[in-house]
Write a protein that holds these residues in place. Sequence first.
Motif, PDB file in Angstrom:
ATOM      1  N   SER A  75      -5.253   2.432 -28.131  1.00 18.53           N
ATOM      2  CA  SER A  75      -3.966   2.051 -27.538  1.00 18.53           C
ATOM      3  C   SER A  75      -3.507   0.690 -28.044  1.00 18.53           C
ATOM      4  O   SER A  75      -2.316   0.478 -28.322  1.00 18.53           O
ATOM      5  CB  SER A  75      -4.071   2.019 -26.007  1.00 18.53           C
ATOM      6  OG  SER A  75      -4.130   3.305 -25.463  1.00 18.53           O
ATOM      7  N   SER A  79      -0.090   0.203 -30.082  1.00 18.29           N
ATOM      8  CA  SER A  79       0.950  -0.612 -29.452  1.00 18.29           C
ATOM      9  C   SER A  79       1.293  -1.831 -30.291  1.00 18.29           C
ATOM     10  O   SER A  79       2.475  -2.150 -30.486  1.00 18.29           O
ATOM     11  CB  SER A  79       0.496  -1.046 -28.055  1.00 18.29           C
ATOM     12  OG  SER A  79       0.246   0.066 -27.236  1.00 18.29           O
ATOM     13  N   TRP A 209       2.425   1.365 -25.041  1.00 18.65           N
ATOM     14  CA  TRP A 209       1.168   1.390 -24.292  1.00 18.65           C
ATOM     15  C   TRP A 209       1.150   2.505 -23.247  1.00 18.65           C
ATOM     16  O   TRP A 209       0.126   3.162 -23.043  1.00 18.65           O
ATOM     17  CB  TRP A 209       0.942   0.040 -23.628  1.00 18.65           C
ATOM     18  CG  TRP A 209      -0.368  -0.102 -22.911  1.00 18.65           C
ATOM     19  CD1 TRP A 209      -0.622   0.122 -21.593  1.00 18.65           C
ATOM     20  CD2 TRP A 209      -1.622  -0.481 -23.491  1.00 18.65           C
ATOM     21  NE1 TRP A 209      -1.942  -0.110 -21.299  1.00 18.65           N
ATOM     22  CE2 TRP A 209      -2.580  -0.482 -22.450  1.00 18.65           C
ATOM     23  CE3 TRP A 209      -2.022  -0.829 -24.776  1.00 18.65           C
ATOM     24  CZ2 TRP A 209      -3.915  -0.813 -22.664  1.00 18.65           C
ATOM     25  CZ3 TRP A 209      -3.351  -1.159 -24.997  1.00 18.65           C
ATOM     26  CH2 TRP A 209      -4.276  -1.148 -23.950  1.00 18.65           C
ATOM     27  N   ASP A 210       2.276   2.730 -22.597  1.00 12.52           N
ATOM     28  CA  ASP A 210       2.338   3.719 -21.519  1.00 12.52           C
ATOM     29  C   ASP A 210       2.698   5.120 -22.005  1.00 12.52           C
ATOM     30  O   ASP A 210       2.704   6.050 -21.194  1.00 12.52           O
ATOM     31  CB  ASP A 210       3.371   3.290 -20.466  1.00 12.52           C
ATOM     32  CG  ASP A 210       2.975   2.002 -19.769  1.00 12.52           C
ATOM     33  OD1 ASP A 210       1.767   1.713 -19.717  1.00 12.52           O
ATOM     34  OD2 ASP A 210       3.868   1.285 -19.291  1.00 12.52           O
ATOM     35  N   GLU A 211       3.029   5.268 -23.272  1.00 11.32           N
ATOM     36  CA  GLU A 211       3.495   6.563 -23.773  1.00 11.32           C
ATOM     37  C   GLU A 211       2.413   7.635 -23.604  1.00 11.32           C
ATOM     38  O   GLU A 211       1.249   7.406 -23.878  1.00 11.32           O
ATOM     39  CB  GLU A 211       3.885   6.429 -25.246  1.00 11.32           C
ATOM     40  CG  GLU A 211       4.812   7.519 -25.744  1.00 11.32           C
ATOM     41  CD  GLU A 211       4.100   8.833 -25.969  1.00 11.32           C
ATOM     42  OE1 GLU A 211       4.686   9.886 -25.649  1.00 11.32           O
ATOM     43  OE2 GLU A 211       2.947   8.800 -26.446  1.00 11.32           O
ATOM     44  N   TYR A 212       2.838   8.813 -23.154  1.00 10.66           N
ATOM     45  CA  TYR A 212       1.879   9.895 -22.874  1.00 10.66           C
ATOM     46  C   TYR A 212       2.253  11.207 -23.558  1.00 10.66           C
ATOM     47  O   TYR A 212       1.396  11.851 -24.176  1.00 10.66           O
ATOM     48  CB  TYR A 212       1.782  10.121 -21.365  1.00 10.66           C
ATOM     49  CG  TYR A 212       0.866  11.265 -20.993  1.00 10.66           C
ATOM     50  CD1 TYR A 212      -0.513  11.088 -20.948  1.00 10.66           C
ATOM     51  CD2 TYR A 212       1.382  12.521 -20.676  1.00 10.66           C
ATOM     52  CE1 TYR A 212      -1.361  12.138 -20.609  1.00 10.66           C
ATOM     53  CE2 TYR A 212       0.546  13.568 -20.332  1.00 10.66           C
ATOM     54  CZ  TYR A 212      -0.818  13.382 -20.296  1.00 10.66           C
ATOM     55  OH  TYR A 212      -1.643  14.413 -19.979  1.00 10.66           O
ATOM     56  N   ARG A 216      -0.022  13.321 -26.072  1.00 13.30           N
ATOM     57  CA  ARG A 216      -0.562  14.587 -25.588  1.00 13.30           C
ATOM     58  C   ARG A 216      -0.224  15.731 -26.544  1.00 13.30           C
ATOM     59  O   ARG A 216      -0.997  16.695 -26.676  1.00 13.30           O
ATOM     60  CB  ARG A 216       0.013  14.884 -24.207  1.00 13.30           C
ATOM     61  CG  ARG A 216      -0.445  16.176 -23.556  1.00 13.30           C
ATOM     62  CD  ARG A 216      -1.833  16.045 -22.960  1.00 13.30           C
ATOM     63  NE  ARG A 216      -2.910  16.206 -23.913  1.00 13.30           N
ATOM     64  CZ  ARG A 216      -4.208  16.079 -23.641  1.00 13.30           C
ATOM     65  NH1 ARG A 216      -4.590  15.756 -22.413  1.00 13.30           N
ATOM     66  NH2 ARG A 216      -5.109  16.255 -24.559  1.00 13.30           N
ATOM     67  N   SER A 228      -3.798   6.205 -22.197  1.00  8.04           N
ATOM     68  CA  SER A 228      -3.105   7.074 -21.245  1.00  8.04           C
ATOM     69  C   SER A 228      -3.731   8.462 -21.195  1.00  8.04           C
ATOM     70  O   SER A 228      -3.858   9.063 -20.118  1.00  8.04           O
ATOM     71  CB  SER A 228      -1.629   7.179 -21.614  1.00  8.04           C
ATOM     72  OG  SER A 228      -1.470   7.649 -22.949  1.00  8.04           O
ATOM     73  N   SER A 232      -6.111  10.016 -17.942  1.00  5.88           N
ATOM     74  CA  SER A 232      -5.759  11.322 -17.373  1.00  5.88           C
ATOM     75  C   SER A 232      -6.907  12.314 -17.463  1.00  5.88           C
ATOM     76  O   SER A 232      -6.966  13.273 -16.683  1.00  5.88           O
ATOM     77  CB  SER A 232      -4.535  11.893 -18.095  1.00  5.88           C
ATOM     78  OG  SER A 232      -4.834  12.207 -19.449  1.00  5.88           O
ATOM     79  N   SER A 249      -8.061   2.624 -14.491  1.00  7.92           N
ATOM     80  CA  SER A 249      -6.660   2.200 -14.441  1.00  7.92           C
ATOM     81  C   SER A 249      -6.542   0.673 -14.439  1.00  7.92           C
ATOM     82  O   SER A 249      -5.627   0.116 -15.055  1.00  7.92           O
ATOM     83  CB  SER A 249      -5.982   2.771 -13.190  1.00  7.92           C
ATOM     84  OG  SER A 249      -6.013   4.186 -13.198  1.00  7.92           O
ATOM     85  N   PHE A 252      -7.137  -0.400 -17.904  1.00  4.62           N
ATOM     86  CA  PHE A 252      -5.986  -0.002 -18.719  1.00  4.62           C
ATOM     87  C   PHE A 252      -4.787  -0.927 -18.484  1.00  4.62           C
ATOM     88  O   PHE A 252      -3.937  -1.100 -19.383  1.00  4.62           O
ATOM     89  CB  PHE A 252      -5.607   1.447 -18.378  1.00  4.62           C
ATOM     90  CG  PHE A 252      -4.465   1.992 -19.180  1.00  4.62           C
ATOM     91  CD1 PHE A 252      -4.599   2.238 -20.537  1.00  4.62           C
ATOM     92  CD2 PHE A 252      -3.253   2.266 -18.571  1.00  4.62           C
ATOM     93  CE1 PHE A 252      -3.536   2.745 -21.280  1.00  4.62           C
ATOM     94  CE2 PHE A 252      -2.187   2.777 -19.306  1.00  4.62           C
ATOM     95  CZ  PHE A 252      -2.330   3.012 -20.663  1.00  4.62           C
ATOM     96  N   SER A 253      -4.709  -1.532 -17.298  1.00  5.21           N
ATOM     97  CA  SER A 253      -3.577  -2.406 -16.964  1.00  5.21           C
ATOM     98  C   SER A 253      -3.762  -3.834 -17.452  1.00  5.21           C
ATOM     99  O   SER A 253      -2.789  -4.599 -17.500  1.00  5.21           O
ATOM    100  CB  SER A 253      -3.363  -2.431 -15.444  1.00  5.21           C
ATOM    101  OG  SER A 253      -3.174  -1.126 -14.931  1.00  5.21           O
TER     102      SER A 253
END
Length: 278
Positions: A75, A79, A209-212, A216, A228, A232, A249, A252-253
């Motif tokens: 990530s 990013s 960073w938050d793209e999922y 996927r 992300s 999950s 999480s 990840f934050s």
Amino acid sequence: MRSTSKMQVNRALFWLLMIAACTVAVFPVYWMLITSLKTTEEVFAFPPNFSPGLHINNYVRVLLDTDLPLWLRNSLVVSLCSTSLALLVGIPAAFALSRLRFSGRALFSLLILTTQMIPTLVLIIPLFQIFVQLGIRDSLLGLIFGNFAFTLPVVVWMMKAMLDGVPQEIEQAARVDGASWFQTMIHITGPLVLPGLAATTIYAFLDAWDEYMLARTIITSPENWVGSLGVSSFVGQYLTPLNLVMAASVLFSLPPVLLFLLIQRQFVAGLSAGAVKG
């Protein structure tokens, strides 16, 4: 007296609303933190316990027993690279749209804005086909280019709005003194738009960073997962270890928070930067 009492009541109501709003905003973060420090029994205890535990074993498990460090590294690579590319291309483009006068400038600006009206899900399938043909489907390079494409129009418009607020007389004075367009952009205009650049950088980084959905769709190998996707994957069909999910999480934050704290210094410095020649 009535005016003073009314001001005091309004001030008290204002602070009560501020405290309520801050509580609503901060409580989910606090709940995530305390849940990451609880055992499974404490997580599902009733009534719930609002005080944090001391079970750092959850963090040890997600760091040692899973590939979360690898996913966070992926990530970070995606990013940082996509953000750097978006800024490298977007800032000169915004400068050209804000300062230069050329045929088709308004149409080009409208086309950039139009790209933001298209839902991201509509673009994922065409991107998937392009990445297959280029041979970068299941790779971090594909994610970098995909996030770069999604972020670039917003970077251009955000920086253009900041550049439009800078008086052109400052740049014209620098040009009279012999500075080139590049020198003017770096040494004169740059310090003045530093707060906007910091905000744009944070946005571009968080967007990648938050793209999922794109990750996927194009990533299948677990070693190429980003954070992300990794977080999950903790959600199971029959069992979801909430304490481990919250621990992952929290980790990840952390990078976005650290980035904001780092750029915050530049943000404050940009507020006092000046470029007027006395």
